[in-house]
Scaffold this motif. Structure first.
Motif, PDB file in Angstrom:
ATOM      1  N   ALA A 187       0.833  -1.205   0.000  1.00  0.00           N
ATOM      2  CA  ALA A 187       0.000   0.000   0.000  1.00  0.00           C
ATOM      3  C   ALA A 187       0.865   1.250   0.000  1.00  0.00           C
ATOM      4  O   ALA A 187       0.561   2.228  -0.693  1.00  0.00           O
ATOM      5  CB  ALA A 187      -0.927  -0.014   1.209  1.00  0.00           C
ATOM      6  N   GLU A 188       1.930   1.229   0.774  1.00  0.00           N
ATOM      7  CA  GLU A 188       2.831   2.390   0.826  1.00  0.00           C
ATOM      8  C   GLU A 188       3.490   2.622  -0.534  1.00  0.00           C
ATOM      9  O   GLU A 188       3.479   3.736  -1.066  1.00  0.00           O
ATOM     10  CB  GLU A 188       3.911   2.164   1.886  1.00  0.00           C
ATOM     11  CG  GLU A 188       4.915   3.306   1.969  1.00  0.00           C
ATOM     12  CD  GLU A 188       6.091   2.980   2.872  1.00  0.00           C
ATOM     13  OE1 GLU A 188       6.864   3.902   3.173  1.00  0.00           O
ATOM     14  OE2 GLU A 188       6.248   1.798   3.267  1.00  0.00           O
ATOM     15  N   PHE A 189       4.040   1.552  -1.110  1.00  0.00           N
ATOM     16  CA  PHE A 189       4.798   1.700  -2.349  1.00  0.00           C
ATOM     17  C   PHE A 189       3.901   2.113  -3.505  1.00  0.00           C
ATOM     18  O   PHE A 189       4.167   3.104  -4.197  1.00  0.00           O
ATOM     19  CB  PHE A 189       5.519   0.396  -2.681  1.00  0.00           C
ATOM     20  CG  PHE A 189       6.415   0.501  -3.884  1.00  0.00           C
ATOM     21  CD1 PHE A 189       7.730   0.907  -3.756  1.00  0.00           C
ATOM     22  CD2 PHE A 189       5.943   0.202  -5.156  1.00  0.00           C
ATOM     23  CE1 PHE A 189       8.557   1.032  -4.866  1.00  0.00           C
ATOM     24  CE2 PHE A 189       6.757   0.317  -6.274  1.00  0.00           C
ATOM     25  CZ  PHE A 189       8.071   0.733  -6.119  1.00  0.00           C
ATOM     26  N   PHE A 190       2.839   1.348  -3.738  1.00  0.00           N
ATOM     27  CA  PHE A 190       2.007   1.627  -4.907  1.00  0.00           C
ATOM     28  C   PHE A 190       1.094   2.830  -4.692  1.00  0.00           C
ATOM     29  O   PHE A 190       0.689   3.483  -5.657  1.00  0.00           O
ATOM     30  CB  PHE A 190       1.222   0.375  -5.300  1.00  0.00           C
ATOM     31  CG  PHE A 190       2.114  -0.698  -5.869  1.00  0.00           C
ATOM     32  CD1 PHE A 190       2.688  -0.545  -7.121  1.00  0.00           C
ATOM     33  CD2 PHE A 190       2.400  -1.838  -5.144  1.00  0.00           C
ATOM     34  CE1 PHE A 190       3.529  -1.514  -7.651  1.00  0.00           C
ATOM     35  CE2 PHE A 190       3.240  -2.814  -5.659  1.00  0.00           C
ATOM     36  CZ  PHE A 190       3.812  -2.649  -6.910  1.00  0.00           C
ATOM     37  N   GLY A 191       0.778   3.155  -3.447  1.00  0.00           N
ATOM     38  CA  GLY A 191       0.039   4.377  -3.184  1.00  0.00           C
ATOM     39  C   GLY A 191       0.866   5.602  -3.538  1.00  0.00           C
ATOM     40  O   GLY A 191       0.362   6.551  -4.171  1.00  0.00           O
ATOM     41  N   GLY A 192       2.134   5.583  -3.152  1.00  0.00           N
ATOM     42  CA  GLY A 192       3.013   6.690  -3.512  1.00  0.00           C
ATOM     43  C   GLY A 192       3.235   6.779  -5.002  1.00  0.00           C
ATOM     44  O   GLY A 192       3.263   7.880  -5.581  1.00  0.00           O
ATOM     45  N   LEU A 193       3.375   5.619  -5.645  1.00  0.00           N
ATOM     46  CA  LEU A 193       3.559   5.601  -7.092  1.00  0.00           C
ATOM     47  C   LEU A 193       2.345   6.178  -7.810  1.00  0.00           C
ATOM     48  O   LEU A 193       2.488   6.935  -8.785  1.00  0.00           O
ATOM     49  CB  LEU A 193       3.819   4.169  -7.567  1.00  0.00           C
ATOM     50  CG  LEU A 193       4.010   3.988  -9.082  1.00  0.00           C
ATOM     51  CD1 LEU A 193       5.230   4.759  -9.576  1.00  0.00           C
ATOM     52  CD2 LEU A 193       4.138   2.505  -9.426  1.00  0.00           C
ATOM     53  N   ALA A 194       1.139   5.855  -7.325  1.00  0.00           N
ATOM     54  CA  ALA A 194      -0.085   6.371  -7.948  1.00  0.00           C
ATOM     55  C   ALA A 194      -0.134   7.892  -7.855  1.00  0.00           C
ATOM     56  O   ALA A 194      -0.526   8.571  -8.813  1.00  0.00           O
ATOM     57  CB  ALA A 194      -1.309   5.756  -7.275  1.00  0.00           C
ATOM     58  N   ILE A 195       0.282   8.435  -6.716  1.00  0.00           N
ATOM     59  CA  ILE A 195       0.310   9.889  -6.560  1.00  0.00           C
ATOM     60  C   ILE A 195       1.284  10.515  -7.549  1.00  0.00           C
ATOM     61  O   ILE A 195       0.980  11.525  -8.203  1.00  0.00           O
ATOM     62  CB  ILE A 195       0.697  10.265  -5.119  1.00  0.00           C
ATOM     63  CG1 ILE A 195      -0.415   9.851  -4.142  1.00  0.00           C
ATOM     64  CG2 ILE A 195       0.999  11.761  -5.000  1.00  0.00           C
ATOM     65  CD1 ILE A 195      -0.042   9.994  -2.682  1.00  0.00           C
ATOM     66  N   LEU A 196       2.458   9.898  -7.692  1.00  0.00           N
ATOM     67  CA  LEU A 196       3.463  10.410  -8.628  1.00  0.00           C
ATOM     68  C   LEU A 196       2.945  10.373 -10.073  1.00  0.00           C
ATOM     69  O   LEU A 196       3.074  11.357 -10.820  1.00  0.00           O
ATOM     70  CB  LEU A 196       4.756   9.613  -8.509  1.00  0.00           C
ATOM     71  CG  LEU A 196       5.851   9.915  -9.541  1.00  0.00           C
ATOM     72  CD1 LEU A 196       6.279  11.377  -9.442  1.00  0.00           C
ATOM     73  CD2 LEU A 196       7.051   8.996  -9.355  1.00  0.00           C
ATOM     74  N   LEU A 197       2.348   9.258 -10.460  1.00  0.00           N
ATOM     75  CA  LEU A 197       1.868   9.119 -11.831  1.00  0.00           C
ATOM     76  C   LEU A 197       0.726  10.091 -12.134  1.00  0.00           C
ATOM     77  O   LEU A 197       0.640  10.630 -13.249  1.00  0.00           O
ATOM     78  CB  LEU A 197       1.428   7.683 -12.095  1.00  0.00           C
ATOM     79  CG  LEU A 197       2.563   6.643 -12.127  1.00  0.00           C
ATOM     80  CD1 LEU A 197       2.003   5.234 -12.260  1.00  0.00           C
ATOM     81  CD2 LEU A 197       3.541   6.929 -13.255  1.00  0.00           C
ATOM     82  N   ARG A 198      -0.121  10.322 -11.151  1.00  0.00           N
ATOM     83  CA  ARG A 198      -1.190  11.313 -11.347  1.00  0.00           C
ATOM     84  C   ARG A 198      -0.578  12.689 -11.559  1.00  0.00           C
ATOM     85  O   ARG A 198      -1.045  13.481 -12.394  1.00  0.00           O
ATOM     86  CB  ARG A 198      -2.144  11.342 -10.155  1.00  0.00           C
ATOM     87  CG  ARG A 198      -3.131  10.189 -10.124  1.00  0.00           C
ATOM     88  CD  ARG A 198      -4.322  10.495  -9.216  1.00  0.00           C
ATOM     89  NE  ARG A 198      -3.907  10.744  -7.844  1.00  0.00           N
ATOM     90  CZ  ARG A 198      -3.796   9.800  -6.902  1.00  0.00           C
ATOM     91  NH1 ARG A 198      -4.046   8.529  -7.219  1.00  0.00           N
ATOM     92  NH2 ARG A 198      -3.455  10.111  -5.675  1.00  0.00           N
ATOM     93  N   GLY A 199       0.476  12.990 -10.805  1.00  0.00           N
ATOM     94  CA  GLY A 199       1.136  14.278 -10.961  1.00  0.00           C
ATOM     95  C   GLY A 199       1.798  14.423 -12.324  1.00  0.00           C
ATOM     96  O   GLY A 199       1.727  15.485 -12.951  1.00  0.00           O
ATOM     97  N   LEU A 200       2.414  13.352 -12.788  1.00  0.00           N
ATOM     98  CA  LEU A 200       3.061  13.403 -14.110  1.00  0.00           C
ATOM     99  C   LEU A 200       2.028  13.583 -15.208  1.00  0.00           C
ATOM    100  O   LEU A 200       2.302  14.221 -16.246  1.00  0.00           O
ATOM    101  CB  LEU A 200       3.850  12.112 -14.362  1.00  0.00           C
ATOM    102  CG  LEU A 200       5.103  11.893 -13.498  1.00  0.00           C
ATOM    103  CD1 LEU A 200       5.728  10.539 -13.818  1.00  0.00           C
ATOM    104  CD2 LEU A 200       6.119  13.006 -13.734  1.00  0.00           C
ATOM    105  N   ALA A 201       0.835  13.041 -14.999  1.00  0.00           N
ATOM    106  CA  ALA A 201      -0.197  13.115 -16.033  1.00  0.00           C
ATOM    107  C   ALA A 201      -0.841  14.497 -16.117  1.00  0.00           C
ATOM    108  O   ALA A 201      -1.431  14.848 -17.137  1.00  0.00           O
ATOM    109  CB  ALA A 201      -1.294  12.076 -15.757  1.00  0.00           C
ATOM    110  N   SER A 202      -0.710  15.288 -15.066  1.00  0.00           N
ATOM    111  CA  SER A 202      -1.403  16.578 -15.048  1.00  0.00           C
ATOM    112  C   SER A 202      -0.672  17.627 -15.870  1.00  0.00           C
ATOM    113  O   SER A 202       0.516  17.501 -16.137  1.00  0.00           O
ATOM    114  CB  SER A 202      -1.537  17.067 -13.605  1.00  0.00           C
ATOM    115  OG  SER A 202      -0.270  17.305 -13.039  1.00  0.00           O
TER     116      SER A 202
END
Length: 204
Positions: free
Chosen positions: A189-204
């Motif tokens: 949860a920690e690893f992929f939760g952080g990754l999801a936040i990063l990817l959302r930021g890159l997509a914006s």
């Protein structure tokens, strides 16, 4: 006549891994690896130049195991990048003690170069170009390396979190409360939760 070269690279790398698994990176030396192999230190120099070369061999053996084939291109780019990151995490987690060496030696590892090329291809197809693609790749590498070090060298379930959770709430209300909640967060949860936040930021 020179003596035959009987030490294979696989045996050499296995011995180096055994030293690091037992003694940590601080224990990695030409002398320690030679002892693990049952040979003299001078004899080992016939096969490897120095400790830095040993480090590169360890990183190569770790990262060459990563599957760098492109994920199916009929899925969204964020899912494809997540799959590439997942593969890297699986490979590195097999030998977490070697993880700190990946920062220094990643440029020399064919495995991480192939991984980066595949990720860059996905980013390019998603419309990332120029400096935006540079920043995206660096952000991904920075996140993966940092998150994996936290996961294996400073896990949420470790003593550090327990110490922080016990801080006086009057002085550190948010830090102490966050540490208490951290006990319920799994490594995935920690690893992929952080990754999801990063990817959302890159997509914006």
């Amino acid at each position: 006549m020179p003596r035959p070269r009987t030490l294979t690279q696989d045996r050499l790398v296995a011995a180096a891994h055994a030293v690091v698994d037992r003694e940590g990176l601080a224990g990695l030396s030409m002398r320690a690896v030679a002892k693990e192999l049952g040979m003299s230190t001078m004899g080992l120099y016939r096969y490897v130049a120095d400790r830095e070369t040993l480090e590169r061999l360890l990183v190569e053996s770790l990262l060459d195991a990563v599957d760098t084939a492109p994920p199916p291109d009929d899925t969204p780019w964020r899912e494809r990048v997540e799959e590439m990151v997942r593969r890297l995490r699986v490979a590195v987690s097999a030998r977490p003690a070697v993880l700190p060496l990946t920062v220094t030696h990643r440029h020399h590892s064919p495995g991480v170069l192939r991984w980066s090329e595949t990720v860059l291809t996905i980013l390019d197809e998603a419309g990332f170009d120029g400096t935006r693609r540079v920043i995206a790749l660096r952000a991904l590498l920075g996140y993966v390396i940092g998150a994996l070090q936290l996961e294996h060298l400073g896990p949420l379930a470790g003593p550090g979190t327990t110490t922080i959770a016990a801080l006086p709430p009057a002085d550190f209300p948010h830090l102490a409360d966050t540490a208490r909640h951290a006990r319920d967060v799994t490594p995935d949860a920690e690893f992929f939760g952080g990754l999801a936040i990063l990817l959302r930021g890159l997509a914006s």
